[in-house]
Design an enzyme around this catalytic site. Structure first.
Site, mmCIF file in Angstrom:
data_model
loop_
_atom_site.group_PDB
_atom_site.id
_atom_site.type_symbol
_atom_site.label_atom_id
_atom_site.label_comp_id
_atom_site.label_asym_id
_atom_site.label_seq_id
_atom_site.Cartn_x
_atom_site.Cartn_y
_atom_site.Cartn_z
ATOM 1 N N GLU A 1 -9.117 -135.730 -32.178
ATOM 2 C CA GLU A 1 -8.998 -135.858 -30.972
ATOM 3 C C GLU A 1 -10.319 -135.421 -30.326
ATOM 4 O O GLU A 1 -10.587 -135.862 -29.370
ATOM 5 C CB GLU A 1 -7.575 -135.546 -30.567
ATOM 6 N N HIS B 1 0.686 -133.602 -56.572
ATOM 7 C CA HIS B 1 1.484 -134.771 -57.173
ATOM 8 C C HIS B 1 1.693 -135.770 -56.320
ATOM 9 O O HIS B 1 2.541 -136.818 -56.572
ATOM 10 C CB HIS B 1 3.126 -133.757 -57.190
ATOM 11 N N LYS C 1 -1.946 -146.343 -23.997
ATOM 12 C CA LYS C 1 -0.542 -146.133 -22.895
ATOM 13 C C LYS C 1 -0.697 -146.856 -21.740
ATOM 14 O O LYS C 1 0.594 -147.459 -21.503
ATOM 15 C CB LYS C 1 -1.052 -144.507 -22.412
HETATM 16 O O1 F6P Z 1 -2.223 -138.672 -25.343
HETATM 17 C C1 F6P Z 1 -2.874 -137.546 -25.858
HETATM 18 C C2 F6P Z 1 -2.830 -136.346 -25.324
HETATM 19 O O2 F6P Z 1 -3.141 -136.366 -23.966
HETATM 20 C C3 F6P Z 1 -3.104 -135.235 -25.874
HETATM 21 O O3 F6P Z 1 -4.503 -134.677 -25.574
HETATM 22 C C4 F6P Z 1 -2.126 -134.147 -25.338
HETATM 23 O O4 F6P Z 1 -2.238 -132.785 -26.287
HETATM 24 C C5 F6P Z 1 -0.860 -134.829 -25.536
HETATM 25 O O5 F6P Z 1 -1.127 -136.153 -25.103
HETATM 26 C C6 F6P Z 1 0.132 -134.253 -24.750
HETATM 27 O O6 F6P Z 1 -0.108 -134.181 -23.406
HETATM 28 P P1 F6P Z 1 0.814 -133.228 -22.121
HETATM 29 O O7 F6P Z 1 0.600 -132.179 -22.718
HETATM 30 O O8 F6P Z 1 -0.100 -133.844 -21.017
HETATM 31 O O9 F6P Z 1 1.990 -133.971 -22.211
#
Ligand code: F6P
Length: 539
Positions: A352, A383, A502
């Protein structure tokens, strides 16, 4: 193309005909290519390098102005340029006596205020003073979070389980992240609503996965208790976030909220209040030991000359393998079951952060960046996928991670099991490097029983796996990621690549609830129709 880059290309050509077993077979190989910081040894002697390559890699670091980039990171400059903010996870582990002003604010005192509040919460839970809606003390804590708000605490809790103090032994910790509710629904069948506390962890407080799980948890509490939402949230939820106004709007009260800061990246946040489950598990002293270990690695990163600087060297070896040896797969192989979640944690940290193809200035990156990283507890992976490592067509670099000591004062069969793991770790690193030559029995073997070797690996050996050493190990990888980003000219602290999916999912939720009136690509339309059909035409 910098001068050092061209020299490294020439060195890669120079060494290309040499097998790793020839490179290894030189005087002082281990002595000159193993590096130490406190309880950690980093052995690079099974990498396809020689002294000249090492010097050229160090020259590359200088050419890329790594010294000033490290200063910029640690002093809180806005190294996260696309979001115009600092990336100050290292400030979360500074001792109370330190001072650091960032954006006109003194951050260390804020950090320690939050640590003190965490301590109050932990003590209340440990001492049975945090009580549920019927007045019973808490027996189960469920962390609801995903990505950085899940993987770090989960990994550390698992790795340090044996360090739980007496006071936390009656409290069971659980982690729930999956959006579809499958983890939570199973767990809720077993838990007692009267004695369950949820830690709602989300930096943004906008992550649908987490909010959906939290809503289910509230429903469950309401169904079981018949009480109102507000009261239940107050007694059964602690919120951890960098967006307190959203958390309050959701229903959390300020008294049960722990804050952290925008300058803490999600995947770098286990050191902040996101680490609350860790502190509940191993106590505040254990959590402070973890921070101290990471701080020690920060100091080493800041002060050690690059020729002995573990994060810098680990990063440069990665650069060598990726950009000059054409290796784009990286296996993380802990030889200790306690580190079962380390591969998943590092998958997020590395991919990431550095899974990018656009540079800081917006231009396309010419060279390869982050490899595909995956892993598994080493002995189990033996394994499963080691066949590919030994005889497949992919070049893979491996990190073996192992403690030298374990089960001190424990019965001998467990000691023997640790010996077994150590022997296997050493054997695999040896076979991957040397191939057939690892066994000198002189037997001629058919092609399908041959081992090519020549797969490079690093061994990270801890004297033992303690919270302090684990803190150092995690900080080692964090800084490694930063150094690689500096060399590649990318910003490791944003993650724009996860956003579009998203948004499109939000759009598709509406489409899933309607039987017509939408127009996606034929592939998506095909699946939507199939779903409608399987669900009985739109129910
Ligand atoms: O979608 C990725 C992300 O933004 C990550 O970088 C982050 O760790 C995760 O989602 C959770 O985000 P949040 O802590 O804002 O819920």
């Amino acid at each position: 193309m910098t001068q050092a880059w061209s020299k490294l290309e020439q060195s890669a050509a120079r060494l290309s005909a040499q097998h790793l077993r020839e490179l290894i077979d030189t005087d002082q190989r281990f002595e000159s290519l193993s590096f130490r910081h406190e309880g950690m040894l980093m052995d690079l002697s099974r990498q396809r390098i020689d002294a000249q390559v090492m010097n050229e890699l160090l020259a590359l670091a200088d050419e890329k102005q790594l010294p000033s980039a490290i200063k910029a990171l640690l002093q809180g400059e806005h190294v996260n340029n696309t979001e115009d903010r600092a990336a100050l996870h290292s400030a979360l582990r500074l001792p109370k006596s330190a001072q650091l002003r960032v954006d006109d604010q003194e951050v260390v005192s804020d950090v320690h205020k939050t640590l003190d509040r965490m301590e109050q919460f932990v003590n209340q839970i440990h001492q049975g003073q945090w009580r549920g809606y019927t007045g019973k003390p808490i027996t189960d804590v469920v962390n609801i979070g995903v990505g950085g708000s899940d993987l770090g605490p989960l990994m550390v809790c698992e790795a340090t389980h044996q360090f739980r103090p007496e006071a936390s032994l009656n409290i069971d910790l659980h982690f729930v992240s999956s959006m579809d509710g499958s983890q939570l629904s199973n767990l809720l069948l077993e838990l007692d609503s009267e004695t369950t506390l949820f830690v709602l962890s989300s930096k943004s407080f906008g992550t649908i996965d987490t909010l959906a799980n939290a809503a289910t948890a509230v429903d469950w509490l309401q169904e079981r208790s018949g009480l109102n939402r507000e009261l239940l949230i107050k007694q059964h939820f602690i919120g951890v976030t960098a967006a307190p106004e959203k958390a309050v709007a959701w229903g959390l009260s300020e008294e049960t909220l722990l804050e952290f800061w925008e300058w803490t990246g999600g995947r770098y946040s286990l050191w902040s209040a996101i680490g609350l489950p860790i502190a509940i598990s191993i106590g505040m002293q254990g959590f402070r030991d973890l921070l101290a270990g990471a701080h020690s690695m920060d100091k080493h990163f800041e002060e050690a000359e690059f020729a002995n600087n573990l994060p810098v060297l680990l990063a440069l070896i990665g650069i060598w393998n990726i950009n000059f040896q054409d290796i784009h797969a990286h296996a993380i192989l802990p030889y200790d079951g306690r580190l079962a979640h380390l591969p998943a944690y590092l998958e997020q940290l590395e991919m990431e952060s550095n899974g990018k193809s656009v540079g800081i200035d917006g231009s396309s990156i010419a060279q390869r960046t982050c490899p595909i990283l995956w892993g598994e507890i080493g002995p189990n992976a033996q394994h499963a996928f080691y066949q590919l490592l030994h005889q497949g067509t992919e070049r893979v670099m491996c990190d073996f991670i192992v403690p030298a000591r374990r089960y001190v004062d424990r019965e001998s069969s467990l000691q023997e099991q640790h010996q077994l793991a150590l022997a296997n770790c050493l054997a695999q690193a040896r076979v991957l490097a040397l191939g057939d030559a690892a066994l000198t029995d002189g037997i001629e073997r058919p092609p399908w029983q041959r081992y090519f070797g020549n797969q490079p690996s690093t061994v990270l050996m801890l004297d033992e796996l303690t919270p302090y050493n684990l803190g150092s190990l995690i900080a080692l990888y964090e800084h490694k990621v930063y150094v690689q980003a500096v060399i590649w000219g990318i910003n490791p602290f944003d993650q724009w690549g996860v956003e579009l999916g998203k948004k499109v999912a939000n759009d598709l939720i509406t489409a899933l609830n309607q039987s017509a009136n939408h127009q996606y690509d034929p592939a998506t339309e095909g699946l939507l129709n199939e779903i409608q059909h399987l669900r009985g035409n739109g129910q």
